[in-house]
Enzyme design. Structure first.
Site: not given
Ligand code: 2HA
Ligand code: ZN
Length: 269
Positions: A116, A139, A141, A169, A210
């Protein structure tokens, strides 16, 4: 030269990835972080004239020429960063052509930066335009955020409203709201361009089905934003369909007023 393993920015990367792994947000190789560094702080630990490798980036980041980042590696597990930072992290400088990353440290096993990387670099460019102190793109998940995104319309004002209504909050931490991108193919320049556009307005951007991006001037700021969205999404999901005490708009407005914040327009009635 000081030992880079003890550098505050390496420690921060180790701590953040370890915390995110233990929160269950970053399974396997999920997630990536990039952190803009000052030349001066890096030069205490590395000879900046010594380039270990040159890695093509596959896009042009002219506005970042000469800028240095510490970044997580592609295919690497957040679980493992703390015990082997030099393999799982790398320090790269954007070369004078704007399309090459000069490796200054790390990716010891021949690896390279996260898949990414385009989104990260393009998002740094966007955030620096609106905030000179900006340094972090994160980033991850987070489970409940993804779950909530799966059952809610892809309308960022509606999504933001649902979050603000679930936790007092929320409006205080992210009065600017949460941006949403539709489901797209990750790891591409296209999703990078779309994210970079969204992230000019929102410090938080959900990637449908995602995960989420968070940005900030510090690791704590980026982490705290995502942590607050995730906690709130957890409350939302645990009460889904059963909530009878959602936070009224006049209370959300009162919270914003008390903290001198301007809530994203068009959300509150
Ligand atoms: O690097 O999260 O979006 C692994 C990820 C791809
Ligand atoms: Zn990811």
């Amino acid at each position: 030269m000081k030992d880079i393993i003890n550098a505050p920015f390496v420690r921060e990367m180790c701590e953040a990835t370890a915390n995110m792994y233990r929160l269950g947000w970053d399974e396997r190789n999920g997630g990536n972080i990039s952190y803009l560094l000052e030349e001066k702080e890096v030069s205490e630990y590395l000879d900046l004239k010594r380039v270990l490798r040159k890695i093509p980036t596959s896009f042009s980041a002219e506005k970042l020429i000469g800028r240095i980042f510490i970044v997580t590696g592609t295919g690497k597990y957040f679980k493992n960063v703390e015990k082997d930072p030099e393999t799982n992290l790398g320090i790269v400088r954007i070369g004078t052509d704007g399309t090459t990353a000069e490796l200054l440290w790390g990716f010891k096993d021949g690896g390279k930066f996260t898949s990414e990387f385009p989104t990260h670099m393009m998002s740094h460019i966007s955030r620096l335009e609106v905030d000179k102190k900006h340094r972090i793109v994160m980033h991850t998940h987070p489970t409940y955020t993804i779950a909530m995104n799966t059952v809610c319309p892809l309308d960022e004002k509606d999504f933001t409203h649902k979050l603000w209504q679930s936790n007092t909050e929320a409006v205080i931490v992210f009065p600017d709201g949460v941006g949403i991108l539709p489901c797209m193919i990750c790891g591409t320049n296209e999703i990078g361009i779309a994210t970079a556009e969204k992230i000019k307005k929102f410090r938080l951007v959900v990637w449908t089905n995602h995960g989420i991006y968070g940005t900030g001037a510090t690791m704590d700021e980026a982490f705290g934003l995502i942590e607050t969205v995730e906690k709130t999404a957890q409350i939302y999901m645990l009460t889904l369909g059963k909530a009878i005490n959602i936070i009224p708009d006049d209370i959300i407005k009162g919270l914003a007023k008390l903290w001198n914040l301007t809530p994203l327009e068009g959300v509150l009635k």
